[in-house]
Design an enzyme around this catalytic site. Sequence first.
Site, PDB file in Angstrom:
ATOM      1  N   ILE A 174       2.355   6.982   0.250  1.00 16.73           N
ATOM      2  CA  ILE A 174       1.391   6.203   0.783  1.00 16.73           C
ATOM      3  C   ILE A 174       0.317   6.014  -0.194  1.00 16.73           C
ATOM      4  O   ILE A 174      -0.015   6.969  -0.767  1.00 16.73           O
ATOM      5  CB  ILE A 174       0.999   6.437   2.088  1.00 16.73           C
ATOM      6  N   CYS A 175      -0.540   4.882  -0.353  1.00 18.19           N
ATOM      7  CA  CYS A 175      -1.395   4.803  -1.281  1.00 18.19           C
ATOM      8  C   CYS A 175      -2.609   5.292  -0.571  1.00 18.19           C
ATOM      9  O   CYS A 175      -3.158   4.752   0.436  1.00 18.19           O
ATOM     10  CB  CYS A 175      -1.781   3.426  -1.542  1.00 18.19           C
ATOM     11  N   LEU A 176      -3.215   6.469  -1.232  1.00 17.11           N
ATOM     12  CA  LEU A 176      -4.594   7.067  -0.953  1.00 17.11           C
ATOM     13  C   LEU A 176      -5.643   7.007  -2.142  1.00 17.11           C
ATOM     14  O   LEU A 176      -6.757   7.724  -1.781  1.00 17.11           O
ATOM     15  CB  LEU A 176      -4.305   8.448  -0.356  1.00 17.11           C
TER      16      LEU A 176
ATOM     17  N   LYS B 245       1.012  -1.246   0.084  1.00 14.27           N
ATOM     18  CA  LYS B 245      -0.039  -0.024  -0.119  1.00 14.27           C
ATOM     19  C   LYS B 245       0.729   1.133  -0.050  1.00 14.27           C
ATOM     20  O   LYS B 245       0.567   2.190   0.625  1.00 14.27           O
ATOM     21  CB  LYS B 245      -0.870   0.063   1.224  1.00 14.27           C
TER      22      LYS B 245
END
Length: 174
Positions: A118-120, A111
Amino acid sequence: MEGWDPSTKSTLTQIPLLSTKAGPRDGAPWTQRLKEEYKSLIAYTQMNKSNDNDWFRISAANPEGTRWTGKCWYVHNLLKYEFDLQFDIPVTYPATAPELELPELDGKTQKMYRGGKICLTVHFKPLWAKNCPRFGIAHALCLGLAPWLAAEIPILVDSGMIKHKDDAASSTES
């Protein structure tokens, strides 16, 4: 905000919304937007401290307010895990949310994108777009970074991908 837990709703409603729709290329309106960003961040930090939920320090790394650096931390099993936090304000801000980076976690979780971003995308970006320009940096931390840390850090610790600084220090002494 339906479907959110009461704590998240309460926190979010206490973070001041922003009104100036300006990005780094906009001159004087950007300066006004930065003032609103600081007010929002100060309010969010004070609220966290008063609720004994202090979990980040952040400040602009340049006078233009386009580069931000700091620290964030997460407590898991009564141990504090601290990480460097950095991000740049995109030129299309506030239409585009900043990409929050935790460089030392780069490659340790799926992620995350290259460089420790960071994966958002799935949950946060649609929310950001819906609330542009009212959301700012404090909202990105509250609704983006905080839940990411809460979801990922326990998994990374339990899987051994990250070690507490005391554990790492004692293993290098052995």
